[in-house]
Design a protein around this motif. Structure first.
Motif, PDB file in Angstrom:
ATOM      1  N   MET A 485     -12.200  -7.151   4.393  1.00 32.05           N
ATOM      2  CA  MET A 485     -13.220  -6.313   3.658  1.00 32.05           C
ATOM      3  C   MET A 485     -12.799  -4.881   3.718  1.00 32.05           C
ATOM      4  O   MET A 485     -12.967  -4.262   2.524  1.00 32.05           O
ATOM      5  N   ALA A 486     -12.317  -4.228   4.620  1.00 28.55           N
ATOM      6  CA  ALA A 486     -11.885  -3.032   4.799  1.00 28.55           C
ATOM      7  C   ALA A 486     -10.793  -2.824   3.856  1.00 28.55           C
ATOM      8  O   ALA A 486     -11.027  -1.696   3.112  1.00 28.55           O
ATOM      9  N   ARG A 487      -9.859  -3.732   3.892  1.00 27.65           N
ATOM     10  CA  ARG A 487      -8.745  -3.534   2.815  1.00 27.65           C
ATOM     11  C   ARG A 487      -9.157  -3.803   1.388  1.00 27.65           C
ATOM     12  O   ARG A 487      -8.637  -3.161   0.698  1.00 27.65           O
ATOM     13  N   TRP A 488     -10.169  -4.552   1.302  1.00 27.65           N
ATOM     14  CA  TRP A 488     -10.703  -4.863  -0.017  1.00 27.65           C
ATOM     15  C   TRP A 488     -11.236  -3.662  -0.654  1.00 27.65           C
ATOM     16  O   TRP A 488     -11.342  -3.365  -1.883  1.00 27.65           O
ATOM     17  N   LYS A 489     -12.280  -3.009   0.378  1.00 25.83           N
ATOM     18  CA  LYS A 489     -13.005  -1.806  -0.223  1.00 25.83           C
ATOM     19  C   LYS A 489     -12.253  -0.787  -0.529  1.00 25.83           C
ATOM     20  O   LYS A 489     -12.524  -0.127  -1.589  1.00 25.83           O
ATOM     21  N   LYS A 490     -11.195  -0.574   0.130  1.00 24.64           N
ATOM     22  CA  LYS A 490     -10.173   0.628   0.055  1.00 24.64           C
ATOM     23  C   LYS A 490      -8.890   0.035  -0.026  1.00 24.64           C
ATOM     24  O   LYS A 490      -8.238  -0.073   1.017  1.00 24.64           O
ATOM     25  N   SER A 694      -1.715  -7.534  10.578  1.00 25.86           N
ATOM     26  CA  SER A 694      -1.060  -6.549   9.882  1.00 25.86           C
ATOM     27  C   SER A 694      -0.930  -6.396   8.383  1.00 25.86           C
ATOM     28  O   SER A 694      -1.579  -7.348   7.870  1.00 25.86           O
ATOM     29  N   LEU A 695      -0.893  -5.375   7.801  1.00 23.27           N
ATOM     30  CA  LEU A 695      -1.213  -5.156   6.397  1.00 23.27           C
ATOM     31  C   LEU A 695      -0.471  -6.187   5.761  1.00 23.27           C
ATOM     32  O   LEU A 695      -0.821  -6.881   4.639  1.00 23.27           O
TER      33      LEU A 695
END
Length: 795
Positions: A485-490, A694-695
């Motif tokens: 979700m952190a990666r989805w939000k930004k 990891s990303l």
């Protein structure tokens, strides 16, 4: 001029219908070949071809005949009864429940093929085959037999112990069965036991009927594949399993009949029933020995034990013992006054043995020694002995430590699924699924039929540990979801720039790419829960009676009840008239592999699909030396295409092209089944599992490309399309590109939606790759100057 090129499209796991594969409407296509709709070849209707507008995606290029092969009916549909009446609905619903019961058996069969297979074996080099040939063959089949016994014991618990015995006791207050099932009214208790003993027998016969009917319809090989040394997919024994499955079926039937007789015979202290107990136990012992011997009769082993009369005689003797026992119950009218001993202690004892096999399987791919077999026996023996002596648990800990030491990852194990522990991971999931289904059956039925009834403490403790494991897994998934979700939000771009919707789709696909890690955690935690369940069942520690522990146990009944409701809802919700199997995607993945470990595993559609594809391809090439075939395969269809190529005669391979897209060949099938579809077979580089947090889960570099294999056979005649936004599709060589890999469009022309796992055949990259594989000039090399040659003789 008739077309010289055949473009044969093969769908994947989503069972894309033929008209969608051909980019047409349902009225534009027709079936022209195939014995039935389960496996069939489709084409565009001749009168519709001319009506297609210029540039329509359903219009084949000049000189190309486009066909679609549909195999999804073999994996997704089940034989049933048509109509909308109550009888047809009831029969089809029972069939769907039967398919759900096959899930543990199918997972055990998958584990069989994840072992380290003896790929160098050949009929010209006979080898001595005995216990655990190929590192775990006999153990996996014994594991499968244990799963059958667990199911039989659970049904005996429900039908004989709970309903026939406990519900007939004076103080019991039980519901009556529905009138159409309660045909006997209120007979004497021994008659109730006799009739209830028929229920597990009918279940076994129903599973045999379900899988046998499927085998006769789906596993009908039409040709014998050509043999390719060192490639198991090219062995004829891979796709011809009727006799092997028949022998295993009879052995499992004999074992099941023996257990049904033992459940009640051990309760009666009379000479007749003591004789039945001895006879049934002897049959069960012989069945176990014969299952071990059948390890020399697998598709991965060149020898065959021969059919012989053994399996037939065993099932006949077991049936006679059971009939004599039931007749004795009717004539002698013995008293059954309490819970049955075998259904109380049988499940934890069998589970302890299967747990030992699971822990030993973690190291099968590393060790070819027979030491783990001794550890399995010691592990189960110490666990059972823990019921009488607490010192025995020290032995359990020591043997468990030995299992962990043998399974500890070694150098190079990272190139295999779960660091080489694939068989153990899959057996752990199989055992967990089996115990879960049994627990749902026993506790749900007990709660429905009445209050105050006893069930084996094994099921109660598993319900509690299951609830605890569910909470732990939920926490684990929430942590993982937090990162996502952190990666989805930004959204942080990776693997190139893209719009925000494309980058978010890449992050979502990356979550699915970590499936191997999630499955490994699920299996490990489930095995620990089973170990704790067996400990609580055998040791009965004082702290297990604390009020807070009792609260967890009582509350877990609600969790199990909800699971039961969800399972039944899944059966009914998908529709009983369509005969669609539950968990269809799981079935697609499991059913590619021939049945070798358990006869009640879902049928193998590849035993029919692979020969049909190979025969159809060879037939087209045989028409003219200038003809060529492009096997255009999506997702799991690529596995069928690869197997079909290895089933072709060598002289055909120079005129075969392979266009794959959205495939899992390298990171999933190649890692889980290295000897079937690994780098030596495909000629692809080794790859590690996607990292967890990891990303980019695939940031680690791949291994060195393998010599030989399919890449050498086809050369530049193999092109693979993939997308970063595809949650189930991967490159076959490298994420950074390679001779076989092309990046497909992540958004289609003129569309705003992001493409994921479907519609590869509609994108520009597909048309470009197809044109690259099929030059108009028949004398033009398909490598287009890249210096590679796909001709078999030159590879």
């Amino acid at each position: 001029m008739s077309p010289r090129v055949l473009e044969l499209r093969i769908h994947g796991v989503n069972n894309t219908p033929p008209h969608a594969m051909l980019a047409l409407s349902p009225d534009d296509v027709e079936r022209f070949s195939g014995s039935d709709k389960l496996g069939s070849f489709w084409e565009t209707k001749p009168d519709r071809v001319a009506a297609l507008p210029q540039g329509h995606p359903g219009q084949a290029p000049p000189g190309v005949r486009r066909e679609a092969y549909s195999w999804g009916g073999m994996a997704r549909s089940s034989p049933g009864i048509g109509g909308s009446g109550v009888p047809s609905r009831a029969v089809n619903l029972l069939g769907r429940i039967g398919w759900a019961l096959l899930l543990p058996f199918g997972l055990a069969n998958v584990a069989y093929w994840s072992r380290k297979l003896p790929v160098d074996a050949s009929p010209d080099k006979p080898q001595k085959v005995w216990w655990n040939s190929g590192r775990g063959a006999a153990s996996t089949r014994l594991f499968g037999l244990g799963l059958t016994l667990l199911l039989v014991l659970a049904v005996c618990e429900v039908a004989i112990d709970v309903y026939a015995v406990q519900c007939s006791l004076p103080a019991a207050n039980c519901r009556r069965l529905p009138e159409f099932l309660d045909v006997l009214g209120d007979p004497p208790r021994h008659v109730r036991v006799l009739v209830a003993s028929v229920v597990p027998v009918l279940l076994l016969l129903g599973l045999v009927a379900l899988t046998s009917l499927s085998r006769s319809r789906y596993e009908a090989a039409q040709s014998t594949p050509e043999r390719h040394d060192g490639v198991m997919l090219g062995r004829s024994s891979m796709w011809q399993g009727d006799s092997r499955v028949g022998r295993l079926t009879r052995l499992h039937l004999a074992a099941g009949f023996s257990v049904v007789a033992l459940v009640t015979s051990v309760q009666v202290p009379r000479a007749f029933f003591f004789g039945v107990t001895v006879a049934a136990a002897a049959v069960l012992a012989v069945v176990i020995a014969r299952v071990v011997v059948t390890a020399a009769d697998g598709p991965d082993v060149p020898q065959s034990v021969g059919n012989g009369p053994w399996s037939r005689w065993l099932v006949v003797v077991a049936a006679l013992v059971l009939v004599a026992h039931l007749a004795g119950i009717y004539v002698l009218a013995p008293a059954f006054d309490g819970p049955l001993l075998l259904v109380q202690w049988g499940p934890p004892v069998v589970t302890a043995a299967l747990l030992g096999s699971t822990l030993a399987a973690w190291s099968w791919r590393r060790n070819d020694k027979k030491g783990p077999l001794v550890f399995v026996v010691l592990f189960a023996a110490f666990m059972v002995a823990g019921h009488w002596s607490s010192w025995a648990w020290i032995g359990v800990v020591l043997v468990g430590a030995a299992f962990l030491w043998r399974a500890w990852p070694r150098k190079g194990d990272g190139w295999q699924a779960w660091h080489g522990a694939g068989p153990g991971v899959l057996l752990g999931l199989s055992l967990t699924a089996s115990v879960t289904l049994s627990t749902v059956l026993v506790l749900t039925f007990r709660g429905w039929v009445g209050a105050g009834l006893r069930a084996s403490s094994f099921y109660l403790w598993f319900g509690a540990t299951f609830a605890c494991v569910a909470v732990l897994l939920l926490v684990f998934l929430l942590v993982h979801a937090g990162f996502f979700m952190a990666r989805w939000k930004k959204p942080s771009p990776f693997d190139g720039e893209g719009t925000s919707s494309v980058v978010r789709a890449r992050h979502l696909a990356a979550v699915a790419h970590r499936a191997e890690n999630v499955v490994g955690v699920l299996s490990t935690v489930s095995v620990l829960a089973l170990v704790l369940t067996c400990y609580l069942s055998f040791a009965s520690p004082a702290w297990a009676r604390w009020s807070n522990i009792t609260w967890v146990v009582n509350g877990s009944n609600w969790v199990i009840g909800l699971v039961g409701v969800a399972v039944v809802g899944a059966f009914i919700g998908a529709g009983t008239l369509t005969n669609r199997r539950p968990l269809g995607l799981v079935w697609d993945l499991m059913c590619f592999l021939p049945r070798a470990a358990h006869p009640f595993a879902p049928p193998c559609y590849a035993e029919r699909a692979v020969p049909e594809l190979a025969e159809h391809t060879h037939s087209w090439l045989a028409r003219s030396p200038e003809n060529r075939v492009v096997l255009s395969a999506h997702s799991l269809g690529a596995v069928l295409a690869v197997a079909a190529i290895y089933a072709l005669p060598p002289e055909d391979l120079g005129r075969v092209r392979l266009l794959t897209y959205g495939v899992q060949l390298r990171p999933y099938f190649g890692r889980i089944f290295p000897e079937l579809l690994g780098p030596p077979v495909l000629g692809t580089p080794q790859v590690r599992a996607g990292t967890f947090f990891s990303l980019d889960p695939w940031w680690r570099p791949p291994g060195e490309p393998q010599e030989g294999g399919l890449s050498s056979l086809l050369g530049a005649n193999w092109v693979n399309l993939w997308r970063r936004t595809d949650y189930l599709g991967f490159p076959v060589r490298s994420w950074t590109g390679g001779s076989a890999d092309r990046r497909a469009d992540e958004t289609l022309e003129g569309a705003s939606t992001v493409e994921t796992h479907s519609d590869y055949h509609r994108c520009a990259a597909y048309r470009k790759a197809f044109a690259e594989l099929v030059p108009i000039d028949l004398n033009q090399s398909p490598d287009r100057g890249r210096g590679e040659d796909g001709n078999l003789e030159r590879s």
